[in-house]
Design a protein around this motif. Structure first.
Motif, PDB file in Angstrom:
ATOM      1  N   VAL A  93     -50.321  70.771  52.961  1.00 48.40           N
ATOM      2  CA  VAL A  93     -49.175  70.759  52.055  1.00 48.40           C
ATOM      3  C   VAL A  93     -48.741  72.203  51.871  1.00 48.40           C
ATOM      4  O   VAL A  93     -49.546  73.052  51.504  1.00 48.40           O
ATOM      5  CB  VAL A  93     -49.559  70.123  50.698  1.00 48.40           C
ATOM      6  CG1 VAL A  93     -48.402  70.173  49.721  1.00 48.40           C
ATOM      7  CG2 VAL A  93     -50.040  68.692  50.898  1.00 48.40           C
ATOM      8  N   ARG A  94     -47.464  72.456  52.152  1.00 53.55           N
ATOM      9  CA  ARG A  94     -46.952  73.821  52.067  1.00 53.55           C
ATOM     10  C   ARG A  94     -45.620  73.809  51.327  1.00 53.55           C
ATOM     11  O   ARG A  94     -44.692  73.089  51.699  1.00 53.55           O
ATOM     12  CB  ARG A  94     -46.781  74.400  53.464  1.00 53.55           C
ATOM     13  CG  ARG A  94     -46.387  75.862  53.458  1.00 53.55           C
ATOM     14  CD  ARG A  94     -46.291  76.444  54.842  1.00 53.55           C
ATOM     15  NE  ARG A  94     -45.338  75.666  55.633  1.00 53.55           N
ATOM     16  CZ  ARG A  94     -45.492  75.359  56.917  1.00 53.55           C
ATOM     17  NH1 ARG A  94     -46.550  75.749  57.568  1.00 53.55           N
ATOM     18  NH2 ARG A  94     -44.577  74.676  57.556  1.00 53.55           N
ATOM     19  N   LYS A  95     -45.546  74.615  50.269  1.00 55.34           N
ATOM     20  CA  LYS A  95     -44.304  74.730  49.513  1.00 55.34           C
ATOM     21  C   LYS A  95     -43.333  75.625  50.276  1.00 55.34           C
ATOM     22  O   LYS A  95     -43.699  76.707  50.727  1.00 55.34           O
ATOM     23  CB  LYS A  95     -44.556  75.289  48.116  1.00 55.34           C
ATOM     24  CG  LYS A  95     -43.327  75.212  47.240  1.00 55.34           C
ATOM     25  CD  LYS A  95     -43.655  75.458  45.800  1.00 55.34           C
ATOM     26  CE  LYS A  95     -42.398  75.232  44.979  1.00 55.34           C
ATOM     27  NZ  LYS A  95     -42.649  75.404  43.576  1.00 55.34           N
ATOM     28  N   ASP A 105     -43.417  70.703  52.642  1.00 56.23           N
ATOM     29  CA  ASP A 105     -43.659  70.245  54.002  1.00 56.23           C
ATOM     30  C   ASP A 105     -45.056  69.628  53.954  1.00 56.23           C
ATOM     31  O   ASP A 105     -45.999  70.265  53.473  1.00 56.23           O
ATOM     32  CB  ASP A 105     -43.607  71.472  54.928  1.00 56.23           C
ATOM     33  CG  ASP A 105     -43.705  71.142  56.393  1.00 56.23           C
ATOM     34  OD1 ASP A 105     -43.490  69.976  56.772  1.00 56.23           O
ATOM     35  OD2 ASP A 105     -43.998  72.068  57.171  1.00 56.23           O
ATOM     36  N   ILE A 106     -45.216  68.382  54.430  1.00 53.11           N
ATOM     37  CA  ILE A 106     -46.503  67.694  54.410  1.00 53.11           C
ATOM     38  C   ILE A 106     -46.784  67.231  55.839  1.00 53.11           C
ATOM     39  O   ILE A 106     -45.991  66.482  56.406  1.00 53.11           O
ATOM     40  CB  ILE A 106     -46.477  66.496  53.433  1.00 53.11           C
ATOM     41  CG1 ILE A 106     -46.105  66.968  52.024  1.00 53.11           C
ATOM     42  CG2 ILE A 106     -47.821  65.780  53.435  1.00 53.11           C
ATOM     43  CD1 ILE A 106     -45.887  65.836  51.024  1.00 53.11           C
ATOM     44  N   PHE A 107     -47.918  67.677  56.405  1.00 52.95           N
ATOM     45  CA  PHE A 107     -48.176  67.350  57.804  1.00 52.95           C
ATOM     46  C   PHE A 107     -49.673  67.334  58.119  1.00 52.95           C
ATOM     47  O   PHE A 107     -50.492  67.840  57.358  1.00 52.95           O
ATOM     48  CB  PHE A 107     -47.457  68.340  58.732  1.00 52.95           C
ATOM     49  CG  PHE A 107     -47.858  69.776  58.534  1.00 52.95           C
ATOM     50  CD1 PHE A 107     -48.874  70.339  59.288  1.00 52.95           C
ATOM     51  CD2 PHE A 107     -47.210  70.575  57.595  1.00 52.95           C
ATOM     52  CE1 PHE A 107     -49.240  71.668  59.108  1.00 52.95           C
ATOM     53  CE2 PHE A 107     -47.560  71.908  57.414  1.00 52.95           C
ATOM     54  CZ  PHE A 107     -48.583  72.460  58.172  1.00 52.95           C
ATOM     55  N   ILE A 108     -49.993  66.724  59.268  1.00 56.10           N
ATOM     56  CA  ILE A 108     -51.345  66.703  59.822  1.00 56.10           C
ATOM     57  C   ILE A 108     -51.303  67.442  61.150  1.00 56.10           C
ATOM     58  O   ILE A 108     -50.403  67.216  61.958  1.00 56.10           O
ATOM     59  CB  ILE A 108     -51.847  65.255  60.032  1.00 56.10           C
ATOM     60  CG1 ILE A 108     -52.226  64.620  58.692  1.00 56.10           C
ATOM     61  CG2 ILE A 108     -53.040  65.214  60.988  1.00 56.10           C
ATOM     62  CD1 ILE A 108     -52.719  63.191  58.793  1.00 56.10           C
ATOM     63  N   GLU A 109     -52.261  68.340  61.371  1.00 55.79           N
ATOM     64  CA  GLU A 109     -52.404  69.025  62.660  1.00 55.79           C
ATOM     65  C   GLU A 109     -53.345  68.206  63.537  1.00 55.79           C
ATOM     66  O   GLU A 109     -54.510  68.010  63.190  1.00 55.79           O
ATOM     67  CB  GLU A 109     -52.989  70.431  62.462  1.00 55.79           C
ATOM     68  CG  GLU A 109     -52.034  71.412  61.852  1.00 55.79           C
ATOM     69  CD  GLU A 109     -51.003  71.948  62.834  1.00 55.79           C
ATOM     70  OE1 GLU A 109     -51.137  71.740  64.055  1.00 55.79           O
ATOM     71  OE2 GLU A 109     -50.056  72.594  62.360  1.00 55.79           O
ATOM     72  N   HIS A 110     -52.821  67.697  64.651  1.00 55.95           N
ATOM     73  CA  HIS A 110     -53.643  66.953  65.610  1.00 55.95           C
ATOM     74  C   HIS A 110     -52.969  67.055  66.973  1.00 55.95           C
ATOM     75  O   HIS A 110     -52.146  66.219  67.322  1.00 55.95           O
ATOM     76  CB  HIS A 110     -53.787  65.481  65.192  1.00 55.95           C
ATOM     77  CG  HIS A 110     -54.625  64.687  66.155  1.00 55.95           C
ATOM     78  ND1 HIS A 110     -55.985  64.636  66.059  1.00 55.95           N
ATOM     79  CD2 HIS A 110     -54.293  63.946  67.246  1.00 55.95           C
ATOM     80  CE1 HIS A 110     -56.464  63.879  67.035  1.00 55.95           C
ATOM     81  NE2 HIS A 110     -55.440  63.448  67.771  1.00 55.95           N
ATOM     82  N   GLY A 111     -53.251  68.120  67.698  1.00 59.28           N
ATOM     83  CA  GLY A 111     -52.605  68.339  68.981  1.00 59.28           C
ATOM     84  C   GLY A 111     -51.106  68.572  68.823  1.00 59.28           C
ATOM     85  O   GLY A 111     -50.327  68.360  69.732  1.00 59.28           O
ATOM     86  N   LEU A 161     -44.890  64.239  57.895  1.00 58.31           N
ATOM     87  CA  LEU A 161     -44.645  63.041  57.104  1.00 58.31           C
ATOM     88  C   LEU A 161     -43.144  62.804  57.020  1.00 58.31           C
ATOM     89  O   LEU A 161     -42.396  63.709  56.637  1.00 58.31           O
ATOM     90  CB  LEU A 161     -45.228  63.231  55.700  1.00 58.31           C
ATOM     91  CG  LEU A 161     -45.231  62.027  54.770  1.00 58.31           C
ATOM     92  CD1 LEU A 161     -46.194  60.961  55.286  1.00 58.31           C
ATOM     93  CD2 LEU A 161     -45.619  62.444  53.364  1.00 58.31           C
ATOM     94  N   LYS A 162     -42.673  61.591  57.400  1.00 59.93           N
ATOM     95  CA  LYS A 162     -41.243  61.289  57.432  1.00 59.93           C
ATOM     96  C   LYS A 162     -40.958  59.870  56.969  1.00 59.93           C
ATOM     97  O   LYS A 162     -41.816  58.997  57.037  1.00 59.93           O
ATOM     98  CB  LYS A 162     -40.694  61.421  58.860  1.00 59.93           C
ATOM     99  CG  LYS A 162     -40.637  62.807  59.417  1.00 59.93           C
ATOM    100  CD  LYS A 162     -39.961  62.800  60.765  1.00 59.93           C
ATOM    101  CE  LYS A 162     -39.800  64.204  61.296  1.00 59.93           C
ATOM    102  NZ  LYS A 162     -39.043  64.231  62.541  1.00 59.93           N
ATOM    103  N   ASP A 163     -39.703  59.669  56.561  1.00 62.69           N
ATOM    104  CA  ASP A 163     -39.181  58.336  56.259  1.00 62.69           C
ATOM    105  C   ASP A 163     -38.522  57.799  57.528  1.00 62.69           C
ATOM    106  O   ASP A 163     -37.770  58.495  58.194  1.00 62.69           O
ATOM    107  CB  ASP A 163     -38.145  58.429  55.130  1.00 62.69           C
ATOM    108  CG  ASP A 163     -37.331  57.151  54.984  1.00 62.69           C
ATOM    109  OD1 ASP A 163     -37.914  56.058  55.117  1.00 62.69           O
ATOM    110  OD2 ASP A 163     -36.119  57.250  54.750  1.00 62.69           O
TER     111      ASP A 163
END
Length: 175
Positions: free
Chosen positions: A66-68, A75-81, A86-88
């Motif tokens: 989670v990064r402001k 911005d909300i994300f997962i690092e995996h390759g 995160l999106k609608d």
């Protein structure tokens, strides 16, 4: 009358300071629904098998960064390759490596819980909610409705959440 006006201004200033102090800090988190159920909901995650993955409870990858951003959104994300953001997707919540990046408003509520909202100036806000707490449940996007707990999320620092064991057919965690 002037004293009452100053008191109201002071209370508004105090409330603003409290909200500012309650902002979610940049970091790595497990995101868990506030819905009360037995067994409790698993953290949100993804099972990445391509450039787009549905977000589900109990996914293999569960640690979200989670990064402001400078504009105050997150911005909300997962690092995996790659960076799975995160999106609608028409009401379904997904994680995707495709642009454009998504922004979210993370709003603080009672007892340390947050809502994850689209950054739109509409009322009621559109926010991510968990329609049920079954393992593998997919969160959705919808307008706030009561009861509010299905729209509330806890951001637990990843290092504080330890694996406890298996129970009731799904992973259980200790905080």
């Amino acid at each position: 009358m002037a004293q009452l006006h100053l008191s109201v201004l002071f209370l508004l200033l105090l409330a603003t300071i409290q909200v500012a102090l309650a902002e979610l800090q940049n970091g790595r988190y497990k995101i868990v629904s506030a819905v009360k159920s037995a067994p409790p909901p698993s953290p949100l995650g993804i099972d990445p098998q391509g450039p787009v993955s549905p977000v589900i409870t109990g996914g293999i990858e569960q640690v979200w960064t989670v990064r402001k951003l400078e504009d105050g959104f997150y911005d909300i994300f997962i690092e995996h390759g790659g960076k799975y953001v995160l999106k609608d997707n028409d009401g379904d919540i997904i994680a995707s490596i495709f642009p454009p990046p998504a922004k979210w408003r993370v709003a603080k509520h009672q007892d340390g819980f947050y809502t994850i909202e689209l950054p739109l100036d509409i009322w009621p806000p559109k926010a991510i909610f968990l329609p049920n707490s079954a393992p593998g449940a997919q969160p959705r996007l919808g307008f706030y409705e009561l009861p509010l707990p299905k729209f509330l999320w806890e951001f637990i620092p990843a290092e504080e959440m330890r694996y406890k064991g298996r129970g009731c057919g799904q992973d259980t965690f200790a905080y």
